[in-house]
Motif scaffolding. Structure first.
Motif, PDB file in Angstrom:
ATOM      1  N   SER A  70       1.606 -15.192   1.499  1.00  0.00           N
ATOM      2  CA  SER A  70       1.645 -15.502   2.931  1.00  0.00           C
ATOM      3  C   SER A  70       2.417 -14.451   3.729  1.00  0.00           C
ATOM      4  O   SER A  70       2.019 -14.104   4.845  1.00  0.00           O
ATOM      5  CB  SER A  70       2.217 -16.896   3.165  1.00  0.00           C
ATOM      6  OG  SER A  70       3.528 -16.989   2.648  1.00  0.00           O
ATOM      7  N   THR A  71       3.502 -13.927   3.178  1.00  0.00           N
ATOM      8  CA  THR A  71       4.251 -12.886   3.887  1.00  0.00           C
ATOM      9  C   THR A  71       3.417 -11.621   3.971  1.00  0.00           C
ATOM     10  O   THR A  71       3.304 -11.007   5.031  1.00  0.00           O
ATOM     11  CB  THR A  71       5.593 -12.609   3.193  1.00  0.00           C
ATOM     12  OG1 THR A  71       6.374 -13.801   3.231  1.00  0.00           O
ATOM     13  CG2 THR A  71       6.346 -11.488   3.877  1.00  0.00           C
ATOM     14  N   ALA A  72       2.830 -11.223   2.857  1.00  0.00           N
ATOM     15  CA  ALA A  72       1.979 -10.028   2.852  1.00  0.00           C
ATOM     16  C   ALA A  72       0.827 -10.190   3.842  1.00  0.00           C
ATOM     17  O   ALA A  72       0.487  -9.252   4.568  1.00  0.00           O
ATOM     18  CB  ALA A  72       1.445  -9.761   1.451  1.00  0.00           C
ATOM     19  N   ALA A  73       0.255 -11.365   3.910  1.00  0.00           N
ATOM     20  CA  ALA A  73      -0.838 -11.606   4.857  1.00  0.00           C
ATOM     21  C   ALA A  73      -0.348 -11.454   6.294  1.00  0.00           C
ATOM     22  O   ALA A  73      -1.056 -10.889   7.135  1.00  0.00           O
ATOM     23  CB  ALA A  73      -1.433 -12.989   4.640  1.00  0.00           C
ATOM     24  N   GLY A  74       0.860 -11.934   6.585  1.00  0.00           N
ATOM     25  CA  GLY A  74       1.412 -11.815   7.927  1.00  0.00           C
ATOM     26  C   GLY A  74       1.606 -10.377   8.372  1.00  0.00           C
ATOM     27  O   GLY A  74       1.525 -10.064   9.552  1.00  0.00           O
TER      28      GLY A  74
ATOM     29  N   VAL B 201       8.512  -5.991  -1.863  1.00  0.00           N
ATOM     30  CA  VAL B 201       7.754  -7.244  -1.823  1.00  0.00           C
ATOM     31  C   VAL B 201       6.560  -7.100  -2.760  1.00  0.00           C
ATOM     32  O   VAL B 201       5.802  -6.131  -2.662  1.00  0.00           O
ATOM     33  CB  VAL B 201       7.243  -7.563  -0.395  1.00  0.00           C
ATOM     34  CG1 VAL B 201       6.513  -8.899  -0.368  1.00  0.00           C
ATOM     35  CG2 VAL B 201       8.391  -7.546   0.609  1.00  0.00           C
ATOM     36  N   THR B 202       6.415  -8.050  -3.662  1.00  0.00           N
ATOM     37  CA  THR B 202       5.289  -8.032  -4.585  1.00  0.00           C
ATOM     38  C   THR B 202       4.754  -9.443  -4.767  1.00  0.00           C
ATOM     39  O   THR B 202       5.436 -10.419  -4.465  1.00  0.00           O
ATOM     40  CB  THR B 202       5.685  -7.392  -5.935  1.00  0.00           C
ATOM     41  OG1 THR B 202       4.524  -7.204  -6.724  1.00  0.00           O
ATOM     42  CG2 THR B 202       6.706  -8.229  -6.675  1.00  0.00           C
ATOM     43  N   ALA B 203       3.537  -9.535  -5.221  1.00  0.00           N
ATOM     44  CA  ALA B 203       2.903 -10.837  -5.460  1.00  0.00           C
ATOM     45  C   ALA B 203       2.629 -10.976  -6.945  1.00  0.00           C
ATOM     46  O   ALA B 203       2.913 -10.078  -7.730  1.00  0.00           O
ATOM     47  CB  ALA B 203       1.608 -10.945  -4.662  1.00  0.00           C
ATOM     48  N   GLY B 204       2.060 -12.079  -7.311  1.00  0.00           N
ATOM     49  CA  GLY B 204       1.688 -12.284  -8.697  1.00  0.00           C
ATOM     50  C   GLY B 204       2.667 -13.172  -9.432  1.00  0.00           C
ATOM     51  O   GLY B 204       3.514 -13.833  -8.841  1.00  0.00           O
ATOM     52  N   GLU B 205       2.541 -13.150 -10.722  1.00  0.00           N
ATOM     53  CA  GLU B 205       3.377 -13.991 -11.572  1.00  0.00           C
ATOM     54  C   GLU B 205       4.806 -13.473 -11.605  1.00  0.00           C
ATOM     55  O   GLU B 205       5.051 -12.272 -11.512  1.00  0.00           O
ATOM     56  CB  GLU B 205       2.801 -14.028 -12.989  1.00  0.00           C
ATOM     57  CG  GLU B 205       1.401 -14.592 -13.074  1.00  0.00           C
ATOM     58  CD  GLU B 205       1.337 -16.043 -12.626  1.00  0.00           C
ATOM     59  OE1 GLU B 205       2.279 -16.810 -12.925  1.00  0.00           O
ATOM     60  OE2 GLU B 205       0.352 -16.403 -11.966  1.00  0.00           O
ATOM     61  N   ILE B 206       5.750 -14.375 -11.784  1.00  0.00           N
ATOM     62  CA  ILE B 206       7.165 -14.006 -11.838  1.00  0.00           C
ATOM     63  C   ILE B 206       7.436 -13.020 -12.970  1.00  0.00           C
ATOM     64  O   ILE B 206       8.197 -12.071 -12.815  1.00  0.00           O
ATOM     65  CB  ILE B 206       8.071 -15.263 -11.927  1.00  0.00           C
ATOM     66  CG1 ILE B 206       9.553 -14.875 -11.792  1.00  0.00           C
ATOM     67  CG2 ILE B 206       7.866 -16.009 -13.220  1.00  0.00           C
ATOM     68  CD1 ILE B 206       9.988 -14.589 -10.412  1.00  0.00           C
TER      69      ILE B 206
ATOM     70  N   VAL C 168      -0.559  -5.747  -1.929  1.00  0.00           N
ATOM     71  CA  VAL C 168       0.203  -6.360  -3.021  1.00  0.00           C
ATOM     72  C   VAL C 168      -0.712  -6.846  -4.134  1.00  0.00           C
ATOM     73  O   VAL C 168      -0.258  -7.061  -5.250  1.00  0.00           O
ATOM     74  CB  VAL C 168       1.130  -7.507  -2.544  1.00  0.00           C
ATOM     75  CG1 VAL C 168       2.189  -6.990  -1.594  1.00  0.00           C
ATOM     76  CG2 VAL C 168       0.372  -8.657  -1.946  1.00  0.00           C
ATOM     77  N   ALA C 169      -1.997  -6.970  -3.844  1.00  0.00           N
ATOM     78  CA  ALA C 169      -2.957  -7.352  -4.877  1.00  0.00           C
ATOM     79  C   ALA C 169      -3.538  -6.128  -5.586  1.00  0.00           C
ATOM     80  O   ALA C 169      -4.364  -6.260  -6.472  1.00  0.00           O
ATOM     81  CB  ALA C 169      -4.091  -8.175  -4.263  1.00  0.00           C
ATOM     82  N   GLY C 170      -3.099  -4.935  -5.174  1.00  0.00           N
ATOM     83  CA  GLY C 170      -3.587  -3.710  -5.795  1.00  0.00           C
ATOM     84  C   GLY C 170      -4.979  -3.302  -5.346  1.00  0.00           C
ATOM     85  O   GLY C 170      -5.611  -2.455  -5.957  1.00  0.00           O
TER      86      GLY C 170
ATOM     87  N   GLN D  79       6.585  -8.630  17.244  1.00  0.00           N
ATOM     88  CA  GLN D  79       7.655  -9.307  16.512  1.00  0.00           C
ATOM     89  C   GLN D  79       7.273  -9.373  15.039  1.00  0.00           C
ATOM     90  O   GLN D  79       6.140  -9.701  14.702  1.00  0.00           O
ATOM     91  CB  GLN D  79       7.866 -10.726  17.064  1.00  0.00           C
ATOM     92  CG  GLN D  79       9.118 -11.392  16.613  1.00  0.00           C
ATOM     93  CD  GLN D  79      10.364 -10.728  17.172  1.00  0.00           C
ATOM     94  OE1 GLN D  79      10.366 -10.151  18.250  1.00  0.00           O
ATOM     95  NE2 GLN D  79      11.443 -10.815  16.426  1.00  0.00           N
ATOM     96  N   ALA D  80       8.208  -9.046  14.171  1.00  0.00           N
ATOM     97  CA  ALA D  80       7.934  -9.076  12.731  1.00  0.00           C
ATOM     98  C   ALA D  80       7.704 -10.511  12.272  1.00  0.00           C
ATOM     99  O   ALA D  80       8.440 -11.415  12.669  1.00  0.00           O
ATOM    100  CB  ALA D  80       9.097  -8.470  11.961  1.00  0.00           C
ATOM    101  N   PRO D  81       6.697 -10.719  11.441  1.00  0.00           N
ATOM    102  CA  PRO D  81       6.499 -12.057  10.887  1.00  0.00           C
ATOM    103  C   PRO D  81       7.722 -12.496  10.079  1.00  0.00           C
ATOM    104  O   PRO D  81       8.467 -11.671   9.551  1.00  0.00           O
ATOM    105  CB  PRO D  81       5.285 -11.883   9.965  1.00  0.00           C
ATOM    106  CG  PRO D  81       4.549 -10.716  10.529  1.00  0.00           C
ATOM    107  CD  PRO D  81       5.627  -9.802  11.037  1.00  0.00           C
TER     108      PRO D  81
END
Length: 151
Positions: free
Chosen positions: A99-103, A71-76, A110-112, A10-12
């Motif tokens: 948290s989504t990327a971790a799931g 989906v990306t992380a970091g500053e807006i 996403v952290a490169g 099941q997808a997170p």
């Protein structure tokens, strides 16, 4: 491939605000669309090229009932600059707190710190395909994977 642990499961949960303020909720796609999640590092030159290539091919995904979601992380500000590289970007970019990327096992992507990751979720909400790296994120490869699933 380092991410196969999620295929068949099941997808997170994914309920994140897109850069335009709308909320993207994975449950809204169930029964009708195939979400194609692409986990990017917003400060990567390669990710910008992948974003542009996927934007040019977005209609091919729609024709297969696929919805690209970046989906990306970091500053807006980093996420906004990343999305602004493509005028009129035809799919949403959501900013993740990690948290989504971790799931999905994509936190390093996403952290490169790892190759980018793409995930296709079926109409029932299960992960049916995962790919990593530049080759799997080429539009032709993603479209081929979606085509084999959507048939």
């Amino acid at each position: 491939m380092g991410y196969d642990f999620g295929v068949g499961r099941q997808a997170p949960t994914l309920a994140l605000a897109a850069l335009d303020g709308t909320v993207i909720d994975l449950h809204e796609y169930r029964g009708d669309w195939f979400p194609v999640l692409v986990f990017f590092s917003a400060d990567s030159v390669a990710a910008s090229a992948q974003l542009k290539a996927l934007a040019r091919q977005a209609s091919g995904f729609w024709g297969l009932r696929g919805q690209l979601i970046g989906v990306t992380a970091g500053e807006i500000a980093d996420a906004e600059a990343f999305a602004a590289a493509v005028a009129g970007l035809p799919f949403p970019i959501v900013r993740d707190d990690g948290s989504t990327a971790a799931g999905y096992g994509a936190a390093r992507a996403v952290a490169g710190q790892a190759p980018p990751l793409a995930v296709i979720v079926d109409r029932a909400g299960k992960v049916v395909w995962m790919g990593e790296g530049d080759d799997d994120l080429k539009p032709a490869a993603l479209l081929g994977a979606l085509r084999s699933i959507a048939r």
